[in-house]
Design a protein around this motif. Structure first.
Motif, mmCIF file in Angstrom:
data_model
loop_
_atom_site.group_PDB
_atom_site.id
_atom_site.type_symbol
_atom_site.label_atom_id
_atom_site.label_comp_id
_atom_site.label_asym_id
_atom_site.label_seq_id
_atom_site.Cartn_x
_atom_site.Cartn_y
_atom_site.Cartn_z
ATOM 1 N N UNK A 178 60.558 -26.060 49.320
ATOM 2 C CA UNK A 178 59.500 -26.148 49.978
ATOM 3 C C UNK A 178 59.147 -25.772 52.048
ATOM 4 N N UNK A 179 58.882 -25.183 52.456
ATOM 5 C CA UNK A 179 59.334 -24.559 53.537
ATOM 6 C C UNK A 179 58.815 -26.113 54.268
ATOM 7 N N UNK A 180 57.479 -26.573 54.500
ATOM 8 C CA UNK A 180 56.568 -27.217 54.953
ATOM 9 C C UNK A 180 57.360 -28.566 54.984
ATOM 10 N N UNK A 181 58.287 -28.729 53.834
ATOM 11 C CA UNK A 181 58.496 -30.566 54.095
ATOM 12 C C UNK A 181 60.104 -30.086 54.392
ATOM 13 N N UNK A 182 60.740 -29.153 54.732
ATOM 14 C CA UNK A 182 61.885 -28.721 54.962
ATOM 15 C C UNK A 182 62.668 -29.057 56.661
ATOM 16 N N UNK A 184 67.026 -28.849 59.155
ATOM 17 C CA UNK A 184 67.293 -28.315 58.894
ATOM 18 C C UNK A 184 68.276 -29.260 60.216
ATOM 19 N N UNK A 185 69.356 -29.219 59.943
ATOM 20 C CA UNK A 185 70.178 -29.751 61.388
ATOM 21 C C UNK A 185 71.935 -29.604 61.464
ATOM 22 N N UNK A 186 71.780 -29.520 62.269
ATOM 23 C CA UNK A 186 73.620 -29.079 62.584
ATOM 24 C C UNK A 186 74.494 -30.528 62.146
ATOM 25 N N UNK A 187 75.593 -30.558 61.765
ATOM 26 C CA UNK A 187 75.873 -31.631 61.148
ATOM 27 C C UNK A 187 77.201 -31.156 61.068
ATOM 28 N N UNK A 188 78.111 -30.343 61.966
ATOM 29 C CA UNK A 188 80.090 -31.060 61.709
ATOM 30 C C UNK A 188 80.570 -31.830 61.140
ATOM 31 N N UNK A 189 80.873 -32.668 61.816
ATOM 32 C CA UNK A 189 81.551 -33.766 62.107
ATOM 33 C C UNK A 189 80.777 -34.589 61.035
ATOM 34 N N UNK A 225 67.666 -20.101 62.251
ATOM 35 C CA UNK A 225 66.486 -19.727 62.642
ATOM 36 C C UNK A 225 65.689 -19.255 62.183
ATOM 37 N N UNK A 226 65.840 -18.779 61.294
ATOM 38 C CA UNK A 226 64.984 -17.813 60.201
ATOM 39 C C UNK A 226 63.910 -18.734 59.295
ATOM 40 N N UNK A 227 64.542 -19.767 58.478
ATOM 41 C CA UNK A 227 63.938 -21.249 58.267
ATOM 42 C C UNK A 227 62.914 -21.724 59.283
ATOM 43 N N UNK A 228 63.477 -22.125 60.579
ATOM 44 C CA UNK A 228 62.300 -22.275 61.623
ATOM 45 C C UNK A 228 61.173 -20.900 62.001
ATOM 46 N N UNK A 229 61.484 -19.845 61.685
ATOM 47 C CA UNK A 229 60.019 -18.551 61.973
ATOM 48 C C UNK A 229 59.760 -18.669 60.402
ATOM 49 N N UNK A 230 59.929 -18.816 59.593
ATOM 50 C CA UNK A 230 59.201 -18.975 58.706
ATOM 51 C C UNK A 230 58.031 -20.686 58.747
ATOM 52 N N UNK A 231 58.806 -21.663 59.110
ATOM 53 C CA UNK A 231 58.115 -22.680 59.011
ATOM 54 C C UNK A 231 57.181 -22.713 60.138
ATOM 55 N N UNK A 232 57.330 -21.740 61.734
ATOM 56 C CA UNK A 232 56.200 -21.474 62.326
ATOM 57 C C UNK A 232 54.956 -20.456 61.601
#
Length: 377
Positions: A178-182, A184-189, A225-232
């Motif tokens: 569910x998008x309102x519980x997601x 997302x964070x970048x974790x390259x290492x 950024x698409x995830x962030x757009x839907x969350x907003x």
């Protein structure tokens, strides 16, 4: 005075103008490089990205390079504030603007979006992040075997979900997030890939982790950024009176701190075991391995006025059988947690983060989370 010394002095004066004292792209202090074709002052890390845009950006060191008079005049006439108003004229509110603390992929795609693709120069553009649905293949880490395999992901604004499927043509998704519980964070290492993204979501009130990447940096940043757009979109429905400034901090967030500590069990008589800890706002989760799909346990850190505290050291009489010597005691109304850190600097850093959280005023949503937490545990 040579022409080069004159140029260096003039550039130092231009740097004193408001806005030029921080990197135009990531905000790092004291930028010592300039793009003499774009008219912006940038930091060393961003200058490396600009170098890859050689047909758009010509990069020079403010102190080591030779500057022509007309280049110096161009920098004086433009500068960071004016160029931001041009290249960042219409950045969507949900679009994540990286800082100097963010990973290379995020910063590179931000710089390319600004200057190469000129995505934000004029209002009214249609953004790929706002199409309401996104469908594509990402490499996802298997929960049990740790292998990365291609999986189809579908983001839907209408349904408010992110689904993934084990086979491209499968009818039923393996999981529905569910998008309102997601988050997302970048974790390259952690993920071992420069485009590694950690997606966390709540299932039955506990946090699940999904680790993904895409070989193409633009593709993974577009997903983010698409995830962030839907969350907003969902937050605007949930909080109709709220301003963008109030809602944007509720979109994705970076973890406050992650790393290894040793911990003992609730009775404090068991041996100290090494665990990977993630501090995500008021939730302190611990994992056997940094890439585990879900936490072995978690603690909620409430406000200091309600019986929460974090202090250095361990209670007298604690059986100290771990290899690490720098203790931390966290007290909650339900129980105490005992940890040890490898170094004193690590102990101090964890304590600073714990106390920042414990000293902060709690939001209504955090009170709800605390109540759920007590009910579950």
């Amino acid at each position: 005075m040579s022409s080069n010394e004159r140029a260096t002095r003039a550039l130092r004066e231009i740097l004193q103008q408001p806005g030029n004292d921080a990197c135009a792209d990531c905000g790092a202090a004291d930028p010592m490089w300039g793009s003499c074709s774009l008219g912006v002052f940038i930091c060393l890390a961003c200058s490396g990205i600009h170098r890859n845009l050689s047909d758009i950006s010509k990069v020079k060191s403010l102190s080591l390079s030779h500057w022509e008079d007309q280049e110096v005049q161009f920098m004086a006439k433009n500068g960071n504030t004016l160029m931001r108003s041009k290249y960042e004229a219409a950045v969507p509110v949900y679009y994540y603007k990286p800082t100097h603390k963010d990973c290379q992929t995020l910063r590179e795609q931000w710089i390319r979006a600004k200057y190469e693709r000129k995505e934000f120069t004029e209002p009214g553009k249609n953004f790929t992040y706002e199409e309401g649905t996104r469908d594509g293949v990402l490499m996802k880490r298997g929960r049990d075997n740790g292998q990365f395999l291609s999986r189809r992901f579908v983001l839907s604004e209408r349904e408010g979900t992110l689904k993934y499927f084990t086979k491209y043509d499968a009818k039923d998704p393996k999981a529905v997030l569910k998008v309102d519980s997601i988050n997302a964070t970048f974790q390259p290492d952690k993920i071992g890939n420069p485009n590694g993204l950690q997606i966390t979501y709540l299932k039955d009130y506990s946090t699940r982790n999904v680790f993904v990447y895409h070989d193409n940096g633009k593709e993974i940043v577009d997903w983010f950024n698409a995830i962030r757009a839907v969350q907003l979109h969902y937050l605007k429905v949930a909080f109709p009176g709220a301003t963008d400034a109030e809602l944007v901090p509720k979109l994705t967030r970076n973890f406050l701190k992650e790393g290894f500590m040793e911990k003992t069990g609730p009775r404090h008589t068991e041996g100290f075991k090494k665990r990977w800890f993630t501090l995500d706002q008021r939730r302190l989760m611990y994992f056997k391995d940094p890439l585990d799909a879900f936490a072995k346990g978690e603690a909620f850190l409430g406000n200091k006025d309600h019986g929460y505290s974090a202090s250095p050291g361990l209670p007298a009489g604690t059986r100290w059988n771990g290899s690490w010597q720098h203790g931390i005691t966290i007290v909650t109304p339900e129980r105490s947690f005992l940890f040890t850190c490898e170094s004193e600097s690590d102990q101090q850093d964890w304590l600073k983060h714990f106390n920042d959280v414990i000293n902060a005023v709690m939001s209504p949503q955090e009170y709800t989370m605390e109540a759920l937490f007590k009910h579950r545990h």
